[in-house]
Design a protein around this motif. Structure first.
Motif, mmCIF file in Angstrom:
data_model
loop_
_atom_site.group_PDB
_atom_site.id
_atom_site.type_symbol
_atom_site.label_atom_id
_atom_site.label_comp_id
_atom_site.label_asym_id
_atom_site.label_seq_id
_atom_site.Cartn_x
_atom_site.Cartn_y
_atom_site.Cartn_z
ATOM 1 N N GLN A 3 0.827 -1.197 0.000
ATOM 2 C CA GLN A 3 0.000 0.000 0.000
ATOM 3 C C GLN A 3 0.863 1.250 0.000
ATOM 4 O OE1 GLN A 3 -3.077 -0.244 -0.499
ATOM 5 N NE2 GLN A 3 -3.158 -2.490 -0.356
ATOM 6 N N ARG A 176 -8.829 1.025 -0.041
ATOM 7 C CA ARG A 176 -9.774 0.711 1.034
ATOM 8 C C ARG A 176 -10.242 -0.746 0.956
ATOM 9 N NH1 ARG A 176 -11.773 5.754 -0.581
ATOM 10 N NH2 ARG A 176 -13.528 4.696 -1.653
ATOM 11 N N ASN A 178 -8.590 -3.287 -0.202
ATOM 12 C CA ASN A 178 -7.504 -4.146 0.280
ATOM 13 C C ASN A 178 -7.441 -4.147 1.810
ATOM 14 O OD1 ASN A 178 -6.371 -5.270 -2.094
ATOM 15 N ND2 ASN A 178 -5.415 -3.296 -2.577
ATOM 16 N N TYR A 179 -7.595 -2.940 2.413
ATOM 17 C CA TYR A 179 -7.613 -2.869 3.886
ATOM 18 C C TYR A 179 -8.772 -3.684 4.460
ATOM 19 C CZ TYR A 179 -3.972 0.704 4.243
ATOM 20 O OH TYR A 179 -2.783 1.374 4.207
ATOM 21 N N GLN A 180 -9.947 -3.528 3.838
ATOM 22 C CA GLN A 180 -11.121 -4.253 4.328
ATOM 23 C C GLN A 180 -10.922 -5.761 4.190
ATOM 24 O OE1 GLN A 180 -14.287 -2.579 2.045
ATOM 25 N NE2 GLN A 180 -14.455 -0.723 3.307
ATOM 26 N N GLU A 182 -8.004 -7.355 4.173
ATOM 27 C CA GLU A 182 -6.975 -7.795 5.123
ATOM 28 C C GLU A 182 -7.527 -7.946 6.531
ATOM 29 O OE1 GLU A 182 -3.746 -5.116 4.871
ATOM 30 O OE2 GLU A 182 -3.140 -5.720 2.842
ATOM 31 N N TYR A 183 -8.475 -7.068 6.912
ATOM 32 C CA TYR A 183 -9.013 -7.111 8.268
ATOM 33 C C TYR A 183 -10.336 -7.867 8.341
ATOM 34 C CZ TYR A 183 -5.436 -3.746 9.533
ATOM 35 O OH TYR A 183 -4.242 -3.127 9.750
ATOM 36 N N GLY A 184 -10.665 -8.575 7.252
ATOM 37 C CA GLY A 184 -11.832 -9.441 7.306
ATOM 38 C C GLY A 184 -13.150 -8.729 7.212
ATOM 39 N N GLN A 185 -13.185 -7.499 6.738
ATOM 40 C CA GLN A 185 -14.436 -6.761 6.606
ATOM 41 C C GLN A 185 -14.902 -6.656 5.156
ATOM 42 O OE1 GLN A 185 -14.044 -3.003 8.513
ATOM 43 N NE2 GLN A 185 -13.635 -3.880 10.546
#
Length: 323
Positions: A3, A176, A178-180, A182-185
């Protein structure tokens, strides 16, 4: 890490775009008009045609001036003669030589030709005025074309800016996603959809930039290909809203160049008809000459050498009674 690298790439890309735009020369509408008036090939051609019409309408091409010509000649003879005189004597000469020389200056002037040249001269004057209107029409059409191409460039420039912002938003979206993920959201489907959007936005941006290059090339053609470096245009547009319809209609009748050319053609054709009618009337011409003649006669002549100079003049009347 991925990122952070993506953010650096986006930052470098945006910085490069801003630097490229800042380095481009801004060509305003007024500057573009000046360049077109000075360098457009169509305007140069019509300007030359206007100079030709001006030359044709001069007094030297009117038919009102006389014509002056000069002529000269020489003749040599070597003859075998048998001559019998009135007193009954006769003589024979073999290889008798004689020569003649002449030179003259001649003047011809048409005093009256049924008013044909008068109407022809007026027709040439009106033709010159018509060429001025044609030049004005070419300039107006060129400027109108310039406005269309110029604001096409401005429109495509704005489209490129919008697509660049859209691409930036799509890149933020995949960040965003990718972040979601990675954190399972979120799911990988969201990441893939965001990547598809980036691809589509990138393609649209590439096509828009190519279109911008093409429209700038079209603008440079109208300007006479005088801009060699990269340039940008002013995208600010001011609209004139207070327009009176009746005032526009009156201006069309008095200033429209096409209507003015039609009126001028009517006048020119009227002069052509009157000039053709001049054939019904007689023409009167004046002629004059100054000449020198010298003759060296052979031995059988009464005069050995003769030289004469003098002026001559006359009037001639021509009337085509029936043709």
């Amino acid at each position: 890490m991925y990122q952070m690298n993506l953010k650096k790439i986006i930052f470098v890309f945006m910085s490069f775009c801003m630097t490229s735009i800042a380095a481009q020369k801004l060509v305003s509408v007024s500057e573009a008009i000046e360049l077109a008036l000075e360098n457009n090939y169509g305007i140069k051609i019509i300007s030359n045609n206007k100079e030709i019409a001006k030359n044709n309408a001069g007094v030297l091409n009117s038919g009102y001036l006389p014509t002056v010509t000069s002529s000269s000649g020489a003749t040599f003879n070597r003859d075998n003669l048998e001559a019998e005189f009135a007193n009954g004597e006769s003589t024979a000469l073999n290889g008798a030589k004689s020569s003649r020389y002449n030179a003259s200056i001649n003047l011809n002037y048409t005093l009256f030709d049924g008013l044909g040249r008068y109407y022809d001269y007026k027709r040439l004057k009106e033709t010159y005025k018509l060429s001025e209107l044609q030049a004005r029409e070419t300039i107006e059409n060129t400027i109108a074309q310039l406005y269309v191409v110029y604001y096409n460039v401005a429109q495509v420039t704005e489209n490129v800016a919008v697509l660049e912002k859209t691409l930036t938003i799509s890149k933020d979206r995949i960040t965003r996603a990718n972040y979601q993920f990675e954190y399972g959201q979120g799911t990988m489907l969201n990441v893939l959809n965001a990547q598809v959007d980036i691809n589509n936005d990138s393609i649209n941006l590439i096509n828009a930039k190519q279109l911008l290059v093409n429209t700038k090339r079209d603008l440079n053609v109208v300007l006479g290909n005088v801009i060699s470096s990269e340039f940008s245009v002013d995208t600010t547009v001011d609209f004139k809203l207070n327009i009176d319809q009746n005032d526009l209609a009156n201006k069309v009748k008095s200033n429209n160049v096409n209507l003015l050319q039609l009126d001028k053609n009517i006048i020119i054709n009227t002069f052509i008809v009157k000039a053709n009618k001049s054939g019904y009337l007689p023409s009167l011409g004046l002629t004059g000459s100054y000449g020198w003649n010298k003759g060296n006669n052979n031995a059988a002549s009464f005069v050995a050498v003769s030289t004469n100079t003098g002026l001559s003049g006359g009037l001639s009347l021509t009337w085509n009674l029936f043709d």
